[in-house]
Design a protein around this motif. Structure first.
Motif, PDB file in Angstrom:
ATOM      1  N   THR A  50      32.811  49.608  42.204  1.00 21.66           N
ATOM      2  CA  THR A  50      33.266  48.280  41.808  1.00 21.66           C
ATOM      3  C   THR A  50      32.404  47.765  40.656  1.00 21.66           C
ATOM      4  O   THR A  50      31.242  48.146  40.524  1.00 21.66           O
ATOM      5  CB  THR A  50      33.238  47.308  43.014  1.00 21.66           C
ATOM      6  OG1 THR A  50      33.802  46.071  42.624  1.00 21.66           O
ATOM      7  CG2 THR A  50      31.839  47.109  43.542  1.00 21.66           C
TER       8      THR A  50
ATOM      9  N   LYS B  12      35.886  43.755  40.124  1.00 19.32           N
ATOM     10  CA  LYS B  12      35.424  42.475  40.663  1.00 19.32           C
ATOM     11  C   LYS B  12      36.146  41.363  39.945  1.00 19.32           C
ATOM     12  O   LYS B  12      36.396  41.495  38.743  1.00 19.32           O
ATOM     13  CB  LYS B  12      33.912  42.323  40.456  1.00 19.32           C
ATOM     14  CG  LYS B  12      33.062  43.128  41.382  1.00 19.32           C
ATOM     15  CD  LYS B  12      31.599  42.800  41.102  1.00 19.32           C
ATOM     16  CE  LYS B  12      30.673  43.509  42.036  1.00 19.32           C
ATOM     17  NZ  LYS B  12      29.266  43.229  41.720  1.00 19.32           N
ATOM     18  N   PRO B  13      36.456  40.287  40.571  1.00 15.27           N
ATOM     19  CA  PRO B  13      36.250  40.043  41.998  1.00 15.27           C
ATOM     20  C   PRO B  13      37.279  40.824  42.810  1.00 15.27           C
ATOM     21  O   PRO B  13      38.476  40.750  42.544  1.00 15.27           O
ATOM     22  CB  PRO B  13      36.453  38.536  42.145  1.00 15.27           C
ATOM     23  CG  PRO B  13      37.348  38.158  41.000  1.00 15.27           C
ATOM     24  CD  PRO B  13      37.060  39.130  39.896  1.00 15.27           C
ATOM     25  N   TRP B  14      36.796  41.572  43.783  1.00 13.70           N
ATOM     26  CA  TRP B  14      37.693  42.389  44.601  1.00 13.70           C
ATOM     27  C   TRP B  14      38.296  41.544  45.706  1.00 13.70           C
ATOM     28  O   TRP B  14      37.749  40.528  46.098  1.00 13.70           O
ATOM     29  CB  TRP B  14      37.001  43.622  45.167  1.00 13.70           C
ATOM     30  CG  TRP B  14      35.560  43.469  45.527  1.00 13.70           C
ATOM     31  CD1 TRP B  14      34.494  43.874  44.786  1.00 13.70           C
ATOM     32  CD2 TRP B  14      35.002  42.893  46.726  1.00 13.70           C
ATOM     33  NE1 TRP B  14      33.324  43.569  45.424  1.00 13.70           N
ATOM     34  CE2 TRP B  14      33.604  42.968  46.622  1.00 13.70           C
ATOM     35  CE3 TRP B  14      35.555  42.307  47.857  1.00 13.70           C
ATOM     36  CZ2 TRP B  14      32.747  42.498  47.613  1.00 13.70           C
ATOM     37  CZ3 TRP B  14      34.705  41.842  48.848  1.00 13.70           C
ATOM     38  CH2 TRP B  14      33.320  41.936  48.718  1.00 13.70           C
ATOM     39  N   ARG B  15      39.449  42.000  46.152  1.00 15.14           N
ATOM     40  CA  ARG B  15      40.121  41.333  47.259  1.00 15.14           C
ATOM     41  C   ARG B  15      39.681  41.980  48.561  1.00 15.14           C
ATOM     42  O   ARG B  15      39.539  43.209  48.634  1.00 15.14           O
ATOM     43  CB  ARG B  15      41.641  41.439  47.131  1.00 15.14           C
ATOM     44  CG  ARG B  15      42.203  40.736  45.920  1.00 15.14           C
ATOM     45  CD  ARG B  15      43.707  40.834  45.814  1.00 15.14           C
ATOM     46  NE  ARG B  15      44.169  42.171  46.170  1.00 15.14           N
ATOM     47  CZ  ARG B  15      45.397  42.439  46.603  1.00 15.14           C
ATOM     48  NH1 ARG B  15      46.280  41.490  46.733  1.00 15.14           N
ATOM     49  NH2 ARG B  15      45.746  43.669  46.895  1.00 15.14           N
ATOM     50  N   ALA B  16      39.483  41.192  49.586  1.00 11.92           N
ATOM     51  CA  ALA B  16      39.053  41.708  50.889  1.00 11.92           C
ATOM     52  C   ALA B  16      40.018  42.774  51.403  1.00 11.92           C
ATOM     53  O   ALA B  16      39.590  43.798  51.942  1.00 11.92           O
ATOM     54  CB  ALA B  16      38.929  40.574  51.897  1.00 11.92           C
ATOM     55  N   LEU B  17      41.302  42.555  51.208  1.00 10.77           N
ATOM     56  CA  LEU B  17      42.300  43.514  51.679  1.00 10.77           C
ATOM     57  C   LEU B  17      42.102  44.887  51.044  1.00 10.77           C
ATOM     58  O   LEU B  17      42.200  45.913  51.729  1.00 10.77           O
ATOM     59  CB  LEU B  17      43.719  43.000  51.399  1.00 10.77           C
ATOM     60  CG  LEU B  17      44.853  43.936  51.806  1.00 10.77           C
ATOM     61  CD1 LEU B  17      44.823  44.200  53.312  1.00 10.77           C
ATOM     62  CD2 LEU B  17      46.196  43.371  51.378  1.00 10.77           C
ATOM     63  N   ASP B  18      41.796  44.928  49.753  1.00 10.22           N
ATOM     64  CA  ASP B  18      41.587  46.211  49.075  1.00 10.22           C
ATOM     65  C   ASP B  18      40.391  46.966  49.668  1.00 10.22           C
ATOM     66  O   ASP B  18      40.441  48.169  49.878  1.00 10.22           O
ATOM     67  CB  ASP B  18      41.373  46.004  47.574  1.00 10.22           C
ATOM     68  CG  ASP B  18      42.618  45.496  46.877  1.00 10.22           C
ATOM     69  OD1 ASP B  18      43.741  45.763  47.378  1.00 10.22           O
ATOM     70  OD2 ASP B  18      42.480  44.827  45.835  1.00 10.22           O
TER      71      ASP B  18
END
Length: 179
Positions: free
Chosen positions: A137, A156-162
């Motif tokens: 990331t 980033k910003p990454w999604r929690a689901l990913d």
């Protein structure tokens, strides 16, 4: 010189090699030594299930920003993986040396504290621990040729689901064979 002595010698100096990049022929030899060691010490199926029950699989979060690392750790604690956080690639390599066979997921930022960056760590993991799922990331662009082919990139910003999907893949997908 017996193959196990070669492997032990390589293991004793591999930290220096990893920081400089490991040539493919050397990486192949290290994988061969590890596979031979694993085959000679392979427990019976019943013993293997007991060992797996005692040693949970790990998610390794490698991020030098404490808040981001804590967020990723908290998120991954919702999975069936135990979570270990590290602020540098060198700290992550220490964990991998001790428990590399238990590591299912390495979630690493490109920019890290210490001398190694996340891309160098990813190449080392891909070479020496090919069964671990690699997720890299960064908030900065990364060119695909810089990443190992096995690695997944999440900006980033990454999604929690990913992140949770990659953790699920790390635990559900069979580990790739060691070549």
């Amino acid at each position: 010189m017996p193959l196990d002595q070669i492997g032990q010698t390589l293991a004793s100096i591999y930290d220096d090699l990893v920081s400089e990049g490991v040539p493919e022929h050397l990486a192949a030899l290290v994988r061969r030594v590890r596979q031979t060691d694993a085959e000679t010490t392979m427990p019976h199926a019943a013993d293997l299930h007991v060992a797996q029950a005692r040693q949970p699989r790990l998610a390794l979060v490698v991020e030098d920003e404490p808040e981001v690392r804590a967020l990723a750790e908290t998120l991954l604690e919702e999975t069936e993986l135990d979570v270990v956080g590290c602020d540098s690639a060198e700290a992550a390599l220490s964990v991998l040396q001790a428990r590399g066979g238990d590591v299912a997921l390495v979630f690493a930022d490109v920019r890290l504290a210490g001398q190694m960056d996340g891309l160098q760590l990813a190449r080392a993991v891909a070479t020496l621990w090919p069964r671990a799922r690699l997720v890299i990331t960064s908030g900065h662009g990364v060119l695909r040729p810089e990443l190992p082919t096995e690695a997944v990139f999440i900006a980033k910003p990454w999604r929690a689901l990913d992140v949770l999907l990659e953790a699920e893949r790390a635990t559900a997908d069979p580990a790739p064979p060691v070549s």
